[in-house]
Design an enzyme around this catalytic site. Structure first.
Site, PDB file in Angstrom:
ATOM      1  CG  MET A 120     -11.175   2.931   2.652  1.00 26.62           C
ATOM      2  SD  MET A 120      -9.570   2.898   3.461  1.00 26.62           S
ATOM      3  CE  MET A 120      -8.516   3.135   2.042  1.00 26.62           C
TER       4      MET A 120
ATOM      5  CG  HIS B  39      -9.231   0.045   0.028  1.00 33.39           C
ATOM      6  ND1 HIS B  39      -8.570  -0.179   1.229  1.00 33.39           N
ATOM      7  CD2 HIS B  39     -10.556  -0.054   0.320  1.00 33.39           C
ATOM      8  CE1 HIS B  39      -9.452  -0.391   2.184  1.00 33.39           C
ATOM      9  NE2 HIS B  39     -10.673  -0.318   1.663  1.00 33.39           N
TER      10      HIS B  39
ATOM     11  CB  SER C   8      -0.886   0.001   1.244  1.00 33.61           C
ATOM     12  OG  SER C   8      -1.339   1.322   1.483  1.00 33.61           O
TER      13      SER C   8
ATOM     14  CG  ASP D 143      -5.022   2.348   1.231  1.00 37.40           C
ATOM     15  OD1 ASP D 143      -5.970   1.562   1.106  1.00 37.40           O
ATOM     16  OD2 ASP D 143      -3.908   2.005   1.657  1.00 37.40           O
TER      17      ASP D 143
ATOM     18  CG  ASP E 262      -5.967  -2.861   3.532  1.00 31.50           C
ATOM     19  OD1 ASP E 262      -4.901  -2.576   4.102  1.00 31.50           O
ATOM     20  OD2 ASP E 262      -6.591  -2.071   2.794  1.00 31.50           O
TER      21      ASP E 262
ATOM     22  CG  MET F  49     -11.386  -2.947   5.691  1.00 35.32           C
ATOM     23  SD  MET F  49      -9.879  -2.636   4.751  1.00 35.32           S
ATOM     24  CE  MET F  49      -8.894  -1.708   5.931  1.00 35.32           C
TER      25      MET F  49
ATOM     26  CG  HIS G 204      -3.893  -1.545  -1.446  1.00 40.18           C
ATOM     27  ND1 HIS G 204      -5.024  -2.304  -1.734  1.00 40.18           N
ATOM     28  CD2 HIS G 204      -4.228  -0.769  -0.391  1.00 40.18           C
ATOM     29  CE1 HIS G 204      -5.984  -1.998  -0.872  1.00 40.18           C
ATOM     30  NE2 HIS G 204      -5.540  -1.053  -0.060  1.00 40.18           N
TER      31      HIS G 204
ATOM     32  CG  MET H  21      -8.308   6.965   3.031  1.00 39.55           C
ATOM     33  SD  MET H  21      -7.392   6.911   4.581  1.00 39.55           S
ATOM     34  CE  MET H  21      -6.565   5.326   4.418  1.00 39.55           C
TER      35      MET H  21
HETATM   36  C1  DX5 Z   1      -6.023   1.287   6.073  1.00 35.78           C
HETATM   37  C2  DX5 Z   1      -5.647   1.153   4.611  1.00 35.78           C
HETATM   38  C3  DX5 Z   1      -4.511   0.220   4.432  1.00 35.78           C
HETATM   39  C4  DX5 Z   1      -3.227   0.680   5.065  1.00 35.78           C
HETATM   40  C5  DX5 Z   1      -2.454  -0.531   5.497  1.00 35.78           C
HETATM   41  O1  DX5 Z   1      -7.025   2.189   6.211  1.00 35.78           O
HETATM   42  O2  DX5 Z   1      -6.745   0.667   3.858  1.00 35.78           O
HETATM   43  O3  DX5 Z   1      -4.317  -0.178   3.092  1.00 35.78           O
HETATM   44  O4  DX5 Z   1      -2.428   1.445   4.224  1.00 35.78           O
HETATM   45  O5  DX5 Z   1      -1.336  -0.110   6.204  1.00 35.78           O
HETATM   46  P1  DX5 Z   1      -0.600  -1.055   7.238  1.00 35.78           P
HETATM   47  O6  DX5 Z   1      -0.128  -2.247   6.482  1.00 35.78           O
HETATM   48  O7  DX5 Z   1       0.518  -0.190   7.730  1.00 35.78           O
HETATM   49  O8  DX5 Z   1      -1.578  -1.419   8.309  1.00 35.78           O
HETATM   50 ZN    ZN Z   2      -6.374  -0.311   1.777  1.00 35.91          ZN
END
Ligand code: DX5
Ligand code: ZN
Length: 229
Positions: A67, A65, A7, A34, A175, A136, A32, A36
């Site tokens: 979110m 991903h 990620s 993320d 994840d 998750m 990956h 948000m």
């Molecule tokens: C969390 C994200 C993850 C995050 C994982 O909200 O969706 O993808 O980056 O990071 P680690 O591996 O550090 O928990």
């Molecule tokens: Zn993620």
């Protein structure tokens, strides 16, 4: 073989293209991304513009991903930015099968995710339409959190359900808090794709060492058997 999806949330954004290339060279399978929005999760990260930078930096599939609330509004933009996989949250989509269908129409692999407080059984009606289920293992929003142990049982139940439904090839992703200890547990429970941020980009010896450590830990763990009813 179990996939590794580093990620970029834990990468150095000033060197994003280099970090992505380093992960690819080290043997990552997917990258990956993320996304948000500060509403569905408390943090705000990146959008289609940065996703496009990642797309240009690698030949690997770009695993996005989402979110974000109302993800339907942004599917075209992320597909246009080069997403290979688009995962939305069950908690954000009142018409999930329509959302899965739209992602597929865009030529992208549709995925669906559940937060730690959402039973994975909430996905039972949607599994025929989704090619990836993301369980998750932390409350989403930040990298570097601790793996929630109850996730392991959720993964087992999800894998069992997917196999029973004949969705043996559907990806089961996990994840949050994945490292050399929790990664093998998730694989043993049936995960086929591990997302890892800090364990890869935050590894003290660099990205390659992070990927290798995870790969070695996973390879030592035989994958879960397929359940047939
Ligand atoms: C969390 C994200 C993850 C995050 C994982 O909200 O969706 O993808 O980056 O990071 P680690 O591996 O550090 O928990
Ligand atoms: Zn993620």
């Amino acid at each position: 073989m179990v996939k590794l999806a580093p990620s970029i949330l834990s990468a150095d954004f000033g060197l994003l293209a280099e970090e992505v290339s380093a992960a690819e060279e080290a043997g990552a399978d997917w990258i990956h991304v993320d996304v948000m929005d500060g509403h569905f999760v408390p943090n705000i990260t990146i959008g289609p513009v940065v996703t496009e930078v990642v797309r240009r930096a690698t030949s690997l599939p770009v695993d996005v991903h989402l979110m974000i609330e109302q993800p339907e509004r942004y599917l075209d933009a992320f597909a246009g930015a080069g997403a290979s996989v688009l995962t939305v949250h069950q908690e954000t989509c009142p018409n999930l099968s329509r959302t899965m269908e739209r992602i597929r129409e865009l030529g992208v692999t549709p995925g669906v995710s559940v937060n730690p407080a959402t039973p994975v059984e909430m996905l039972h009606e949607i599994t025929p339409f989704a090619d990836l289920v993301l369980v998750m293992s932390v409350n989403p929003g930040f990298g570097g959190q601790r793996y929630i142990p109850a996730t392991t049982d959720k993964l087992r139940r999800a894998r069992h359900h997917l196999d029973e439904r004949g969705r043996v090839g559907a990806e089961l992703q996990v994840d949050g808090g994945i490292d050399v200890l929790t990664g093998p547990q998730a694989v043993e429970a049936g995960a086929s794709c591990l997302v890892a941020g800090s364990a890869v980009f935050g590894h003290p010896d660099g990205v390659a060492a992070g990927v290798k450590a995870l790969r070695d830990a996973i390879d030592a763990q035989p994958p879960a058997p397929v359940h047939r009813s």
